[in-house]
Design a protein around this motif. Structure first.
Motif, mmCIF file in Angstrom:
data_model
loop_
_atom_site.group_PDB
_atom_site.id
_atom_site.type_symbol
_atom_site.label_atom_id
_atom_site.label_comp_id
_atom_site.label_asym_id
_atom_site.label_seq_id
_atom_site.Cartn_x
_atom_site.Cartn_y
_atom_site.Cartn_z
ATOM 1 N N PHE A 132 0.958 -1.316 0.159
ATOM 2 C CA PHE A 132 -0.052 -0.047 0.149
ATOM 3 C C PHE A 132 1.046 1.254 -0.067
ATOM 4 C CE2 PHE A 132 -1.897 3.259 2.841
ATOM 5 C CZ PHE A 132 -2.996 3.657 1.851
ATOM 6 N N LEU A 133 2.182 1.184 0.867
ATOM 7 C CA LEU A 133 2.890 2.533 1.042
ATOM 8 C C LEU A 133 3.663 2.866 -0.218
ATOM 9 C CD1 LEU A 133 3.764 2.050 4.706
ATOM 10 C CD2 LEU A 133 2.039 3.734 3.597
ATOM 11 N N PHE A 134 4.315 1.646 -0.831
ATOM 12 C CA PHE A 134 5.299 1.852 -1.706
ATOM 13 C C PHE A 134 5.083 1.354 -3.291
ATOM 14 C CE2 PHE A 134 7.571 1.283 2.387
ATOM 15 C CZ PHE A 134 7.868 2.509 2.502
ATOM 16 N N LEU A 135 4.061 0.461 -3.239
ATOM 17 C CA LEU A 135 3.832 -0.023 -4.618
ATOM 18 C C LEU A 135 2.437 0.304 -5.162
ATOM 19 C CD1 LEU A 135 4.928 -3.888 -4.055
ATOM 20 C CD2 LEU A 135 6.152 -1.909 -5.101
ATOM 21 N N GLY A 136 1.657 1.054 -4.349
ATOM 22 C CA GLY A 136 0.356 1.968 -4.899
ATOM 23 C C GLY A 136 -0.683 0.953 -4.941
#
Length: 313
Positions: A132-136
């Protein structure tokens, strides 16, 4: 449960022989891997530190993985590994097995084996948060609810250790959480490499490199004579850690996933914290409290929700 879910569950538990084998392989891998924390706590009773125990584990495991890699190198259908993929394997070995194992064994110096297993078992929630934070990746309501359940369970189960050990328990939990975080990074990164290299070749190469990192760490920080001055019981535990809780689980779990898929294999994986809870009570005399049981149920519920969500996507 609707009719389709009922039929799906029936097919899973009474399906083909390969499905039954897959579930048994995944369950056996889970049980063996979940024994690791208990064995580590037992060997700590001989005054051995975490780096030495981790080194013994890898020294006993390396010959098995080297044999598997040798066999895989003889298979004509295996393509050569590109320099980029090889570098990625080395990076994942450093993050996913060297660092993850180091933090885990270090944390076990301060934390009970049953709580260690619960904290490690939060890796599906960590994978979700990292995605969720880094891969969208979009986070759904049920996934956020599952994460909340998982960490609520950890806090509840952790209360008896926190009361009894104070700061040591928090240090141990923090180290084991770093282990789960490192392992989650490995899981995200390995998804692309396993199909390219093949699961056996990837696993063997990864474990050999992680073993090299562990041995280098030991040689820099310890005296090598420590490895030859231990009672036979320590070497017996080292062999069990290397073969029974490292080599066998790695290939049993892979065999299970190949037959029934990762989502169904995760059902077998849910037995890990429960098995560790009772094994710790039997071999380490760790008390099973109401907080432990309730926290374990919450963690398993959260992970199960994440697994069901993934299976429906």
């Amino acid at each position: 449960m609707n009719g389709e879910e009922t039929r799906s569950s029936y097919r899973f538990f009474s399906g083909t022989g390969e499905e039954a084998k897959g579930f048994l392989y995944a369950l056996a891998g889970t049980v063996l891997f979940s024994s690791k924390g208990v064995l580590v706590k037992l060997v700590y009773g001989y005054g051995i530190d975490s780096v030495t125990v981790l080194t013994l584990r890898m020294l006993f495991a390396i010959p098995f993985f080297a044999f598997v890699l040798y066999r895989e190198s003889k298979r004509t259908e295996n393509l050569p590994i590109s320099p980029k993929n090889y570098r990625n394997v080395v990076f994942l070995a450093f993050i996913g097995y060297y660092l993850a194992s180091f933090f885990d064994f270090w944390g076990l110096e301060y934390l009970s084996a049953s709580i260690e297993r619960l904290v490690l078992f939060t890796y599906p929630a960590i994978v979700l948060l990292l995605s969720f934070l880094f891969l969208g990746k979009r986070a759904h309501t049920v996934e956020l609810y599952a994460v909340a359940l998982t960490y609520s369970g950890i806090l509840l189960a952790f209360l008896p250790d926190a009361k009894a050990e104070g700061g040591k328990a928090f240090l141990g939990a923090g180290l084991v959480f770093l282990s789960a975080l490192a392992y989650s990074v490995y899981l995200i990164g390995s998804g692309e490499l396993i199909p390219k290299l093949g699961s056996r070749r990837f696993t063997a190469l990864l474990m050999l490199w992680s073993g090299a990192f562990v041995i280098f760490h030991f040689l820099v920080t310890k005296n090598w004579k420590i490895l030859v001055e231990q009672p036979w019981q320590v070497y017996a535990y080292g062999l069990a850690l290397g073969f029974l809780t490292t080599v066998l689980p790695a290939f049993l779990t892979t065999a299970g996933i190949q037959r029934i898929g990762s989502s169904k294999a995760s059902i077998a994986g849910s037995a890990g914290p429960i098995f560790t809870l009772f094994l710790s009570a039997g071999l380490l005399n760790e008390k099973i409290t109401l907080e432990n049981l309730a926290g374990t149920i919450l963690v398993l519920s959260g992970v199960f929700l994440l697994g069901r969500k993934k299976e429906r996507q």
